[in-house]
Design a protein around this motif. Structure first.
Motif, PDB file in Angstrom:
ATOM      1  N   GLU A 125       0.831  -1.207   0.000  1.00 35.90           N
ATOM      2  CA  GLU A 125       0.000   0.000   0.000  1.00 35.90           C
ATOM      3  C   GLU A 125       0.863   1.254   0.000  1.00 35.90           C
ATOM      4  OE1 GLU A 125      -2.841   1.887   3.291  1.00 35.90           O
ATOM      5  OE2 GLU A 125      -3.744   0.133   2.327  1.00 35.90           O
ATOM      6  N   ALA A 126       1.979   1.226   0.737  1.00 35.34           N
ATOM      7  CA  ALA A 126       2.914   2.356   0.737  1.00 35.34           C
ATOM      8  C   ALA A 126       3.782   2.245  -0.508  1.00 35.34           C
ATOM      9  CB  ALA A 126       3.767   2.329   1.991  1.00 35.34           C
ATOM     10  N   ARG A 127       3.740   3.273  -1.356  1.00 32.87           N
ATOM     11  CA  ARG A 127       4.413   3.198  -2.658  1.00 32.87           C
ATOM     12  C   ARG A 127       5.237   4.449  -2.910  1.00 32.87           C
ATOM     13  NH1 ARG A 127      -0.708   0.635  -6.132  1.00 32.87           N
ATOM     14  NH2 ARG A 127      -1.164  -0.969  -4.555  1.00 32.87           N
ATOM     15  N   ALA A 128       6.317   4.262  -3.646  1.00 32.31           N
ATOM     16  CA  ALA A 128       7.204   5.379  -3.961  1.00 32.31           C
ATOM     17  C   ALA A 128       7.760   5.204  -5.364  1.00 32.31           C
ATOM     18  CB  ALA A 128       8.349   5.455  -2.960  1.00 32.31           C
ATOM     19  N   VAL A 129       8.068   6.320  -5.992  1.00 38.02           N
ATOM     20  CA  VAL A 129       8.809   6.323  -7.252  1.00 38.02           C
ATOM     21  C   VAL A 129      10.128   7.028  -6.993  1.00 38.02           C
ATOM     22  CG1 VAL A 129       8.879   7.047  -9.670  1.00 38.02           C
ATOM     23  CG2 VAL A 129       6.704   6.370  -8.629  1.00 38.02           C
ATOM     24  N   MET A 130      11.211   6.412  -7.440  1.00 38.26           N
ATOM     25  CA  MET A 130      12.546   6.969  -7.223  1.00 38.26           C
ATOM     26  C   MET A 130      13.305   7.006  -8.540  1.00 38.26           C
ATOM     27  SD  MET A 130      15.413   5.700  -4.472  1.00 38.26           S
ATOM     28  CE  MET A 130      16.007   4.320  -5.474  1.00 38.26           C
ATOM     29  N   LEU A 131      14.137   8.015  -8.709  1.00 37.01           N
ATOM     30  CA  LEU A 131      14.964   8.091  -9.905  1.00 37.01           C
ATOM     31  C   LEU A 131      15.973   6.957  -9.932  1.00 37.01           C
ATOM     32  CD1 LEU A 131      15.761  11.904 -10.284  1.00 37.01           C
ATOM     33  CD2 LEU A 131      13.886  10.585 -11.275  1.00 37.01           C
ATOM     34  N   GLY A 132      16.397   6.582 -11.134  1.00 34.28           N
ATOM     35  CA  GLY A 132      17.346   5.484 -11.289  1.00 34.28           C
ATOM     36  C   GLY A 132      18.761   5.950 -11.535  1.00 34.28           C
ATOM     37  N   ASP A 133      19.067   7.203 -11.196  1.00 36.68           N
ATOM     38  CA  ASP A 133      20.413   7.730 -11.442  1.00 36.68           C
ATOM     39  C   ASP A 133      21.033   8.269 -10.158  1.00 36.68           C
ATOM     40  OD1 ASP A 133      18.775   9.913 -11.164  1.00 36.68           O
ATOM     41  OD2 ASP A 133      19.320  10.870 -13.052  1.00 36.68           O
ATOM     42  N   LEU A 134      21.039   7.409  -9.133  1.00 39.10           N
ATOM     43  CA  LEU A 134      21.567   7.781  -7.814  1.00 39.10           C
ATOM     44  C   LEU A 134      22.701   6.828  -7.445  1.00 39.10           C
ATOM     45  CD1 LEU A 134      18.088   8.159  -6.069  1.00 39.10           C
ATOM     46  CD2 LEU A 134      19.492  10.004  -7.008  1.00 39.10           C
TER      47      LEU A 134
END
Length: 204
Positions: free
Chosen positions: A93-102
């Motif tokens: 239920e807890a969702r996140a979007v993160m960049l792939g350039d870290l």
């Protein structure tokens, strides 16, 4: 509480077009950065799954070697479309979007940011410059809409996302698009794939 973290990744041929490092193959560098990011996210204690959205075969093959990470095809509808596709496939239920350039990301810094997001229905972590977004989170069921692009931090804030007070020193805030940004990230410590590729480039 566990989070589903979605990471959209462009093809390595088209990604990181502004990142030119002497002696380093740009697509291979883009691949190393993406996989180091995915591996760091998958090792975070608060992360129950990482869903990578990509149409790149090399990224897909690399993700298959990382415990806790899976991939789905990129629907080809821009970064926000890829984010939406991943969020729809997420199982927590807890969702996140993160960049792939870290490439400097540590599991501890991601855990810290997700802990700060736990009390917020929606939240965003800006990049080091303050204009972009490196992490966008949702705690409630329903429509999840990302607003990546120019001035995305402000766009997410306007859409009701709380701007999290993540320290400027956090590796989460160090996304990399240029050689100068990579140099700053390197001072924090890069992931093993990115480190190995840059060491090989320097030795060549």
């Amino acid at each position: 509480m566990l989070w589903s973290v979605v990471i959209p990744v462009k093809t390595t041929q088209s990604g990181k077009s502004r990142l030119e490092i002497s002696g380093a193959d740009r697509p291979q560098l883009a691949l190393a950065i993406a996989l180091d990011t995915v591996a760091a996210a998958a090792s975070a204690q608060a992360v129950g799954e990482v869903v990578v959205v990509t149409s790149d075969a090399d990224v897909q093959a690399g993700v298959e070697q990382i415990d806790g990470a899976t991939w789905i095809p990129d629907p080809g509808m821009s970064l926000n479309g890829a984010a939406r596709a991943g969020l729809e496939r997420a199982s927590h239920e807890a969702r996140a979007v993160m960049l792939g350039d870290l490439p400097a990301l540590t599991a501890a810094d991601l855990d810290d940011a997700l802990a700060r997001a736990t009390g917020q229905e929606r939240a965003v972590v800006p990049d080091a410059e303050g204009s972009g977004s490196v992490l966008v989170t949702w705690r409630v069921p329903g429509a999840h809409e990302a607003h990546f692009g120019t001035d995305s931090a402000a766009k997410h804030a306007d859409a009701g996302h709380t701007v999290l007070d993540v320290p400027a020193s956090s590796t989460l805030r160090r996304d990399v698009d240029t050689a100068e940004q990579l140099e700053v990230a390197a001072a924090l410590g890069l992931g093993p794939r990115t480190t190995a590729l840059l060491e090989a480039a320097r030795a060549a």
